[in-house]
Design a protein around this motif. Structure first.
Motif, short mmCIF file in Angstrom:
data_model
loop_
_atom_site.label_atom_id
_atom_site.label_comp_id
_atom_site.label_asym_id
_atom_site.label_seq_id
_atom_site.Cartn_x
_atom_site.Cartn_y
_atom_site.Cartn_z
N VAL A 90 -12.50 -9.53 -4.07
CA VAL A 90 -11.16 -9.11 -4.46
C VAL A 90 -10.89 -9.63 -5.87
CG1 VAL A 90 -10.31 -9.10 -2.09
CG2 VAL A 90 -10.11 -11.18 -3.45
N LEU A 119 -8.32 -11.68 -8.36
CA LEU A 119 -7.32 -12.74 -8.27
C LEU A 119 -6.79 -13.06 -9.66
CD1 LEU A 119 -5.89 -15.21 -6.83
CD2 LEU A 119 -7.98 -16.50 -7.39
N LEU A 177 -13.05 -13.22 -0.45
CA LEU A 177 -12.08 -13.32 0.64
C LEU A 177 -12.80 -13.35 1.98
CD1 LEU A 177 -9.17 -13.17 1.83
CD2 LEU A 177 -9.40 -10.67 1.70
N TYR A 197 -5.54 -14.93 7.63
CA TYR A 197 -5.69 -14.68 6.20
C TYR A 197 -5.18 -15.89 5.43
CZ TYR A 197 -6.35 -9.77 7.60
OH TYR A 197 -6.82 -8.61 8.16
N ASP A 237 -2.71 -16.09 3.48
CA ASP A 237 -1.24 -16.13 3.37
C ASP A 237 -0.51 -15.67 4.63
OD1 ASP A 237 -2.11 -13.52 3.16
OD2 ASP A 237 -0.56 -12.93 1.73
N ARG A 240 -1.17 -12.12 -1.37
CA ARG A 240 -1.66 -10.76 -1.59
C ARG A 240 -0.50 -9.87 -2.02
NH1 ARG A 240 -3.96 -7.35 3.35
NH2 ARG A 240 -1.71 -7.19 3.69
N SER A 286 -1.18 -6.51 -3.05
CA SER A 286 -1.61 -5.13 -2.91
C SER A 286 -2.64 -5.05 -1.79
CB SER A 286 -2.21 -4.58 -4.21
OG SER A 286 -2.79 -3.31 -4.01
N LYS A 287 -2.56 -3.99 -0.99
CA LYS A 287 -3.53 -3.80 0.08
C LYS A 287 -4.90 -3.42 -0.45
CE LYS A 287 -0.14 -2.46 3.61
NZ LYS A 287 0.31 -1.42 4.55
N GLY A 297 -6.67 -5.17 -2.42
CA GLY A 297 -7.43 -6.35 -2.77
C GLY A 297 -7.00 -7.02 -4.05
N TRP A 334 -4.80 -10.21 -5.43
CA TRP A 334 -4.19 -11.47 -5.03
C TRP A 334 -3.73 -12.23 -6.27
CZ3 TRP A 334 -4.17 -13.50 0.16
CH2 TRP A 334 -4.78 -12.67 1.10
N GLN A 346 3.48 -4.16 -7.85
CA GLN A 346 2.85 -5.42 -7.45
C GLN A 346 3.71 -6.61 -7.82
OE1 GLN A 346 -0.90 -5.08 -9.48
NE2 GLN A 346 -1.74 -3.62 -8.00
N HIS A 368 0.99 -6.53 8.22
CA HIS A 368 0.78 -5.87 6.93
C HIS A 368 1.90 -4.87 6.63
CE1 HIS A 368 -3.12 -7.73 7.25
NE2 HIS A 368 -3.44 -7.00 8.31
#
Length: 352
Positions: free
Chosen positions: A160, A162, A174, A187, A189, A214, A216-217, A219, A221, A263, A291
């Motif tokens: 992902v 970051l 991740l 996860y 968070d 996170r 955004s779904k 990926g 962070w 975001q 989620h």
């Protein structure tokens, strides 16, 4: 030939005390590498006639080394018993006397100007994983042990992006932890779980001391420090989500990875949802759909803390030099003679 581990071992054996703390030894080595430009200035000055063997540059090198060996160490036990300040001067002198040879072992030949590229240490990928070791839902088993968390066997290590605490976009790894008994997923968070065994709908609990969030779904962070920076920007500069995203993108200067306004909004919701839930003492009981979207998360948090849970009553009558004016309602402005109409901009007000 570039320096090897064999050269590093030789340097440590020749110039460093054996009982020096590892953390301090690595720090001193980093200081020595950073001082290479000072040695070049010292050598260049020595080429002139009638120059002292110990120029001002040489004395500065000795001072920085002494400081690195002694004052900047917070660990009193870094020096073994019987090794006092006199040994600091001794080791500093040993290094300064043969500093040119030490740099040769490090692969810094005469004429090297770009030390950073020579010692461009590759950073390890940050690891994003839960800080928990055991399941928070399952009771102890027959052996009186709480189930330990496993890695999800169907998961690969996910790569992902970051935004780290220094405002740099970096690749991170991740890994999601899993409880084999209750099928809860951990996860960094949040924790997702099933309310009833056999059902497919999942709920989630937030982790309130998470270092990574996170946003955004897909990926993306960010480090918690970025959320704190956004909080200060909103407070000090009255910055909006889009403004903050633009500012972050200007700071990072990364053309490939950009923070979007959506975001930035998600970062705000993730951070302040946790702040509000903790402030209202709802952090241990809050849960929502796993989620969730930004809208659903905001709705669930508002439902738990109350409609006015995020409003400070004192702020409704507050006014100071830091604010433009006391909070006003539309009805108050109309009663005082403000001509509003359909204008959504600045109210026209006759002060005569």
């Amino acid at each position: 030939m570039p320096a090897s581990v064999k050269d590093l071992v030789l340097i440590l054996q020749l110039f460093f005390p054996r009982d020096l703390a590892l953390q301090q030894g690595l720090y001193v080595l980093a200081v020595i590498i950073s001082m290479y430009p000072l040695l070049r200035l010292h050598a260049n000055q020595r080429r002139e006639p009638r120059q002292p063997a110990r120029t001002g540059w040489y004395k500065s090198i000795a001072t920085l080394l002494t400081t690195a060996f002694s004052d900047e160490s917070n660990n009193v036990e870094a020096w073994p018993s019987g090794l006092g300040g006199d040994r600091v001067a001794e080791y500093t002198e040993n290094i300064c006397r043969d500093l040119d040879k030490l740099y040769m072992l490090l692969g810094l030949a005469e004429g090297t100007t770009d030390v950073e590229s020579t010692f461009d240490f590759r950073r390890a990928k940050p690891i994003l994983a839960t800080s928990r070791l055991n399941c928070v839902f399952c009771p102890p088993g027959d052996s009186n042990l709480v189930p330990t968390l496993r890695r999800r066997r169907w998961d690969k290590i996910q790569t992902v992006w970051l935004l780290d605490s220094s405002f740099h976009w970096v690749e991170a790894s991740l890994l999601v932890a899993h409880c084999a008994r209750c099928n809860a997923d951990y996860y960094p968070d949040r924790i997702t779980y099933t309310l009833h065994p056999g059902t497919r709908s999942r709920q989630e609990r937030l982790e309130y001391s998470a270092d990574f969030l996170r946003i955004s779904k897909h990926g993306i962070w960010v480090h918690r420090q970025i959320a704190l920076a956004q909080e200060k920007a909103l407070h000090r500069f009255h910055s909006g989500w889009s403004n903050f995203a633009d500012w972050v993108n200007d700071c990072t200067g990364n053309a490939k990875h950009k923070m979007t306004a959506r975001q930035s909004q998600r970062l705000f919701l993730e951070h302040f949802s946790r702040r509000l839930l903790v402030a209202h003492g709802k952090d241990s009981t809050f849960h929502c759909e796993a989620h969730p979207s930004s809208k659903l998360l905001a709705q669930e948090v508002r439902k738990v803390i109350g409609t006015n849970g995020g409003v400070l009553p004192s702020s409704m009558s507050h006014g100071c030099t830091e604010c433009t004016h006391v909070k006003r309602y539309r009805s108050d402005l109309i009663q005082e003679g403000a001509v509003l109409g359909s204008n959504t901009g600045v109210a026209e007000f006759d002060r005569s």
